[in-house]
Design a protein around this motif. Structure first.
Motif, short mmCIF file in Angstrom:
data_model
loop_
_atom_site.label_atom_id
_atom_site.label_comp_id
_atom_site.label_asym_id
_atom_site.label_seq_id
_atom_site.Cartn_x
_atom_site.Cartn_y
_atom_site.Cartn_z
N SER A 170 -9.55 50.54 -136.33
CA SER A 170 -10.99 50.31 -136.40
C SER A 170 -11.36 48.84 -136.25
CB SER A 170 -11.54 50.87 -137.72
OG SER A 170 -11.29 52.27 -137.80
N ILE A 171 -10.49 47.94 -136.74
CA ILE A 171 -10.71 46.51 -136.52
C ILE A 171 -10.66 46.20 -135.03
CG2 ILE A 171 -9.65 44.22 -136.76
CD1 ILE A 171 -11.15 44.98 -139.22
N LEU A 172 -9.67 46.75 -134.35
CA LEU A 172 -9.56 46.55 -132.91
C LEU A 172 -10.76 47.16 -132.19
CD1 LEU A 172 -5.74 47.28 -132.38
CD2 LEU A 172 -6.88 45.05 -132.36
N PHE A 173 -11.21 48.30 -132.65
CA PHE A 173 -12.38 48.97 -132.05
C PHE A 173 -13.63 48.11 -132.24
CE2 PHE A 173 -15.69 52.43 -132.13
CZ PHE A 173 -15.57 52.77 -130.79
N MET A 201 -22.23 41.66 -136.26
CA MET A 201 -22.92 42.93 -136.48
C MET A 201 -22.20 44.07 -135.77
SD MET A 201 -26.71 44.12 -135.25
CE MET A 201 -26.13 44.24 -133.54
N LEU A 202 -21.80 43.83 -134.51
CA LEU A 202 -21.13 44.87 -133.75
C LEU A 202 -19.74 45.18 -134.31
CD1 LEU A 202 -22.12 43.81 -130.12
CD2 LEU A 202 -22.74 45.94 -131.27
N ILE A 203 -19.02 44.16 -134.73
CA ILE A 203 -17.69 44.38 -135.30
C ILE A 203 -17.79 45.23 -136.56
CG2 ILE A 203 -15.74 43.24 -136.46
CD1 ILE A 203 -16.19 40.88 -134.49
N LEU A 204 -18.76 44.93 -137.41
CA LEU A 204 -18.92 45.67 -138.66
C LEU A 204 -19.37 47.11 -138.41
CD1 LEU A 204 -20.60 42.98 -140.95
CD2 LEU A 204 -18.26 43.86 -141.10
N THR A 205 -20.43 47.27 -137.60
CA THR A 205 -20.99 48.61 -137.40
C THR A 205 -20.04 49.52 -136.62
OG1 THR A 205 -22.20 47.81 -135.45
CG2 THR A 205 -23.38 47.85 -137.55
N GLY A 210 -15.73 53.48 -136.28
CA GLY A 210 -14.36 53.78 -135.91
C GLY A 210 -13.58 54.43 -137.03
N VAL A 211 -13.80 53.96 -138.27
CA VAL A 211 -13.16 54.59 -139.44
C VAL A 211 -13.58 56.05 -139.53
CG1 VAL A 211 -13.00 54.60 -141.95
CG2 VAL A 211 -12.94 52.42 -140.72
N LYS A 212 -14.87 56.31 -139.31
CA LYS A 212 -15.36 57.69 -139.37
C LYS A 212 -14.65 58.57 -138.34
CE LYS A 212 -18.91 59.11 -137.17
NZ LYS A 212 -20.24 59.39 -136.61
N PHE A 213 -14.49 58.06 -137.12
CA PHE A 213 -13.80 58.83 -136.09
C PHE A 213 -12.34 59.06 -136.46
CE2 PHE A 213 -16.99 56.86 -132.92
CZ PHE A 213 -17.87 57.91 -133.09
N ILE A 256 -30.00 53.97 -135.55
CA ILE A 256 -28.55 54.14 -135.42
C ILE A 256 -27.87 53.93 -136.76
CG2 ILE A 256 -26.47 53.24 -134.33
CD1 ILE A 256 -28.22 52.46 -131.93
N SER A 257 -28.32 52.95 -137.53
CA SER A 257 -27.73 52.67 -138.84
C SER A 257 -27.91 53.84 -139.79
CB SER A 257 -28.37 51.41 -139.44
OG SER A 257 -28.11 50.28 -138.63
N ILE A 258 -29.10 54.45 -139.78
CA ILE A 258 -29.35 55.61 -140.63
C ILE A 258 -28.43 56.76 -140.24
CG2 ILE A 258 -31.02 57.44 -141.19
CD1 ILE A 258 -33.23 55.33 -140.94
N ALA A 259 -28.35 57.04 -138.94
CA ALA A 259 -27.53 58.16 -138.46
C ALA A 259 -26.06 57.95 -138.81
CB ALA A 259 -27.70 58.32 -136.95
N GLN A 260 -25.55 56.76 -138.56
CA GLN A 260 -24.13 56.52 -138.78
C GLN A 260 -23.77 56.42 -140.26
OE1 GLN A 260 -21.78 56.87 -136.59
NE2 GLN A 260 -23.34 57.29 -135.05
#
Length: 284
Positions: A170-173, A201-205, A210-213, A256-260
């Motif tokens: 997920s870090i790599l993602f 922001m993109l790395i965190l979100t 990625g962790v969820k996947f 997107i933040s709410i959905a994810q």
């Protein structure tokens, strides 16, 4: 399976990642396919699928051993689409309610756009663009899920636990997504500070997503549900928009933040409840 995979999985992963990332940078910075009629940077994704196939062959791995299983494919695809639809129903509903309370007269509209760090761009309504959008997102999820949640998890679990493997993947993602703000900086669209903030922001979100996947992959023992959820997330952003009297998709980041966030909490609950951590990720 060759010894190099079990002895040096991180080294192997970094080599594969850097090759894929170089092709990504080439397309984003030079070819810029997403600025063409296609509206999607898909060439490096096709290259990534080829790299995935060559890697599997080199290490004597099957496609099923990294999550492309032949069992329950339709069921898990439907589960993934349902999860995506449910959380985005809540996200779009919340945004429409907020806009209505602010007196902005929100409306839903369907058309194709390319997603950018500053919002969607290049509105298209032709049938061909809808086809490009769907096909491009299919290519995207095959490559990203196959590489990050399939191959990388399979390789890392030869030396570490699933949670550690999911964290590294997920870090790599997350870093995979910094190409867009890098290009915006080089094009003079944002400042150095803006680039750093956008990248963080993109790395965190995307890292959390990625962790969820990864959790979905562990729960199901395959990539199909994660692929379907990933596909729905990307496609709905490109196709379904909220217009108001003051603009278009002004609250897209919040949507997107709410959905994810909701999606992650649902998946985390299922992961804990099902005791998925006790399961083998990929049964071969």
């Amino acid at each position: 399976m060759k010894d190099g995979l079990t002895k040096n999985p991180v080294k192997c992963i970094l080599v594969i990642y850097m090759i894929c990332f170089l092709f990504r940078i080439l397309e984003y910075m030079v070819i810029r396919t997403d600025y063409s009629i296609f509206g999607e940077a898909f060439l490096h994704k096709l290259t990534g699928i080829i790299i995935l196939a060559l890697t599997l062959r080199y290490f004597s791995l099957s496609w099923s051993s990294v999550g492309f299983t032949s069992k329950l494919v339709v069921r898990y695809l439907l589960y993934g689409l349902t999860l995506g639809a449910a959380v985005y129903l809540a996200a779009y509903g919340s945004e429409i309610l907020i806009q209505q309370l602010n007196g902005n007269n929100p409306e839903l509209q369907i058309y194709v756009t390319s997603y950018g760090i500053h919002g969607n761009t290049r509105i298209q309504t032709g049938l061909l663009f809808f086809i490009f959008c769907v096909v491009g997102n299919i290519i995207n999820v095959i490559m990203e899920e196959g590489i990050f949640r399939g191959l990388f998890i399979r390789m890392l679990e030869t030396r570490c636990t699933f949670l550690k493997a999911a964290f590294i993947s997920s870090i790599l993602f997350g870093f995979w997504h910094i190409a867009a703000p890098m290009r915006s900086l080089l094009d003079g669209e944002i400042s150095g500070t803006g680039m750093i903030l956008s990248a963080i922001m993109l790395i965190l979100t995307t890292g959390i997503t990625g962790v969820k996947f990864c959790l979905l992959t562990k729960i199901t023992g395959s990539l199909w549900m994660a692929m379907a959820d990933h596909f729905f997330n990307n496609t709905i952003i490109n196709l379904l928009h909220i217009t108001t009297s003051s603009g278009i998709d002004e609250m897209q980041v919040i949507r997107i933040s709410i959905a994810q966030t909701v999606s992650f909490l649902i998946v985390l609950f299922i992961y804990i409840k099902s005791r998925a951590n006790q399961k083998i990720t990929f049964r071969t």
